[in-house]
Design a protein around this motif. Structure first.
Motif, PDB file in Angstrom:
ATOM      1  N   LYS A  55       0.836  -1.199   0.000  1.00 30.55           N
ATOM      2  CA  LYS A  55       0.000   0.000   0.000  1.00 30.55           C
ATOM      3  C   LYS A  55       0.869   1.246   0.000  1.00 30.55           C
ATOM      4  O   LYS A  55       1.751   1.398   0.831  1.00 30.55           O
ATOM      5  N   MET A  56       0.623   2.134  -0.950  1.00 27.64           N
ATOM      6  CA  MET A  56       1.357   3.382  -1.066  1.00 27.64           C
ATOM      7  C   MET A  56       0.373   4.498  -1.391  1.00 27.64           C
ATOM      8  O   MET A  56      -0.792   4.238  -1.694  1.00 27.64           O
ATOM      9  N   ASP A  57       0.839   5.737  -1.334  1.00 31.28           N
ATOM     10  CA  ASP A  57      -0.001   6.839  -1.785  1.00 31.28           C
ATOM     11  C   ASP A  57      -0.345   6.654  -3.255  1.00 31.28           C
ATOM     12  O   ASP A  57       0.495   6.220  -4.052  1.00 31.28           O
ATOM     13  N   THR A  58      -1.573   6.963  -3.602  1.00 27.32           N
ATOM     14  CA  THR A  58      -2.004   6.864  -4.997  1.00 27.32           C
ATOM     15  C   THR A  58      -2.076   8.261  -5.608  1.00 27.32           C
ATOM     16  O   THR A  58      -2.426   9.231  -4.933  1.00 27.32           O
ATOM     17  N   HIS A  59      -1.735   8.346  -6.894  1.00 25.50           N
ATOM     18  CA  HIS A  59      -1.724   9.630  -7.597  1.00 25.50           C
ATOM     19  C   HIS A  59      -2.437   9.511  -8.936  1.00 25.50           C
ATOM     20  O   HIS A  59      -2.163   8.589  -9.706  1.00 25.50           O
ATOM     21  N   GLY A  68       1.033   2.561  -6.382  1.00 23.18           N
ATOM     22  CA  GLY A  68       1.707   3.848  -6.293  1.00 23.18           C
ATOM     23  C   GLY A  68       2.215   4.378  -7.615  1.00 23.18           C
ATOM     24  O   GLY A  68       2.852   5.434  -7.663  1.00 23.18           O
ATOM     25  N   GLU A 128      -5.835  17.380  -4.187  1.00 23.66           N
ATOM     26  CA  GLU A 128      -4.866  18.042  -3.311  1.00 23.66           C
ATOM     27  C   GLU A 128      -4.210  19.248  -3.971  1.00 23.66           C
ATOM     28  O   GLU A 128      -3.717  20.137  -3.279  1.00 23.66           O
ATOM     29  N   TYR A 143      -4.902  14.404  -7.808  1.00 21.20           N
ATOM     30  CA  TYR A 143      -5.564  13.669  -6.728  1.00 21.20           C
ATOM     31  C   TYR A 143      -4.555  12.759  -6.039  1.00 21.20           C
ATOM     32  O   TYR A 143      -3.843  11.988  -6.697  1.00 21.20           O
ATOM     33  N   ILE A 144      -4.507  12.858  -4.722  1.00 23.60           N
ATOM     34  CA  ILE A 144      -3.659  11.973  -3.913  1.00 23.60           C
ATOM     35  C   ILE A 144      -4.571  11.192  -2.984  1.00 23.60           C
ATOM     36  O   ILE A 144      -5.369  11.772  -2.233  1.00 23.60           O
ATOM     37  N   ASN A 145      -4.485   9.867  -3.069  1.00 19.43           N
ATOM     38  CA  ASN A 145      -5.353   8.982  -2.291  1.00 19.43           C
ATOM     39  C   ASN A 145      -6.840   9.327  -2.499  1.00 19.43           C
ATOM     40  O   ASN A 145      -7.642   9.304  -1.572  1.00 19.43           O
ATOM     41  N   GLN A 173       6.498  13.940  -9.700  1.00 22.18           N
ATOM     42  CA  GLN A 173       5.737  13.299  -8.619  1.00 22.18           C
ATOM     43  C   GLN A 173       6.295  11.929  -8.226  1.00 22.18           C
ATOM     44  O   GLN A 173       5.960  11.407  -7.171  1.00 22.18           O
ATOM     45  N   LYS A 197      -2.939   1.399  -7.203  1.00 21.76           N
ATOM     46  CA  LYS A 197      -2.839   1.054  -5.791  1.00 21.76           C
ATOM     47  C   LYS A 197      -1.394   0.779  -5.377  1.00 21.76           C
ATOM     48  O   LYS A 197      -1.028   0.940  -4.200  1.00 21.76           O
TER      49      LYS A 197
END
Length: 237
Positions: free
Chosen positions: A6-10, A123, A205, A199-201, A35, A121
């Motif tokens: 699991k990582m931040d999604t962009h 990242g 943003e 968009y982040i997660n 990014q 998902k």
């Protein structure tokens, strides 16, 4: 199947612009590369919506070869042995414009929609303009059908509806208002050419722009009327 960490999604959804519309103004494209946090990220162009047009691919490669990255492309007419392995090796997936309906149909047929979800998902940065912007939302406005702009159901990675080219195509704004008021489209967000939504997660943003005097717009339905709120972007120039 390997477990996906699991990582931040962009997702960076562009109303228009980038290399294909502004070959001498790559500010948004440079932002997308940044990014990843890598010096030379791997970026893969998906030209599905244009029918994998050779000229479009050439323009992408020519533009991104001038930037600090490792560019490549994925053609569903000449696919790699393993689509998933190829996609998962990338740092960025950049989706071009064209026919959104055809894009979604081909991705589903090849299982690429599910692969892109797993990539997101993991990242891997997802980006794109026009059809490559609409596709990530639940719904959008497309000119895929002859002589009209119509609602379309999309992948649903991001909530709500989306309309690109808000200032660049005269019919876009009235069509978005019409379908929102009719209840055909969910409330959503529009973007002018040269504006990108980051968009982040799953949450908006940042809003950026490669052009001055451009905006994004939040559209909601209140008391039977469409309310449009201007969202000023950060100019990258």
């Amino acid at each position: 199947m390997k477990r996906i960490e699991k990582m931040d999604t962009h997702i960076i959804a562009m109303g228009g612009g980038g290399f294909s519309m502004e070959p001498d103004n790559l500010l948004i494209d440079e932002y997308i590369l940044a990014q990843t946090g890598k010096d030379r990220p791997k970026i893969c162009f998906l030209p599905t919506a244009s029918g994998d047009a050779d000229g479009y691919i050439e323009r992408f490669m020519r533009s991104f070869e001038t930037l600090s990255c490792i560019p490549t492309y994925l053609s569903l007419y000449k696919p790699p042995r393993s689509l998933e392995s190829f996609v998962m090796e990338q740092d960025i997936i950049y989706v071009g414009g064209g026919n959104t309906k055809n894009l979604l149909a081909l991705w589903k047929e090849w299982g690429l929609d599910a692969i892109l979800y797993r990539a997101w998902k993991k990242g891997i940065v997802l980006a794109g303009l026009s059809a490559g912007s609409i596709c990530w939302f639940e719904e959008g406005l497309t000119d895929s059908f002859p002589d009209k702009i119509s609602p379309i159901t999309c992948l649903g990675f991001l909530r709500g509806s989306h309309c690109p080219h808000y200032d660049g195509e005269e019919a876009r704004r009235p069509a978005f208002h019409h379908y929102l008021k009719a209840g055909t489209l969910k409330e959503g967000i529009a973007a002018d050419d040269g504006v990108a939504l980051h968009y982040i997660n799953g949450k908006l943003e940042n809003i950026i722009s490669s052009r001055i005097n451009t905006s994004a717009y939040s559209l909601i339905l209140k008391d039977g009327q469409v309310r449009e709120e201007r969202l000023n972007p950060q100019f990258l120039g």
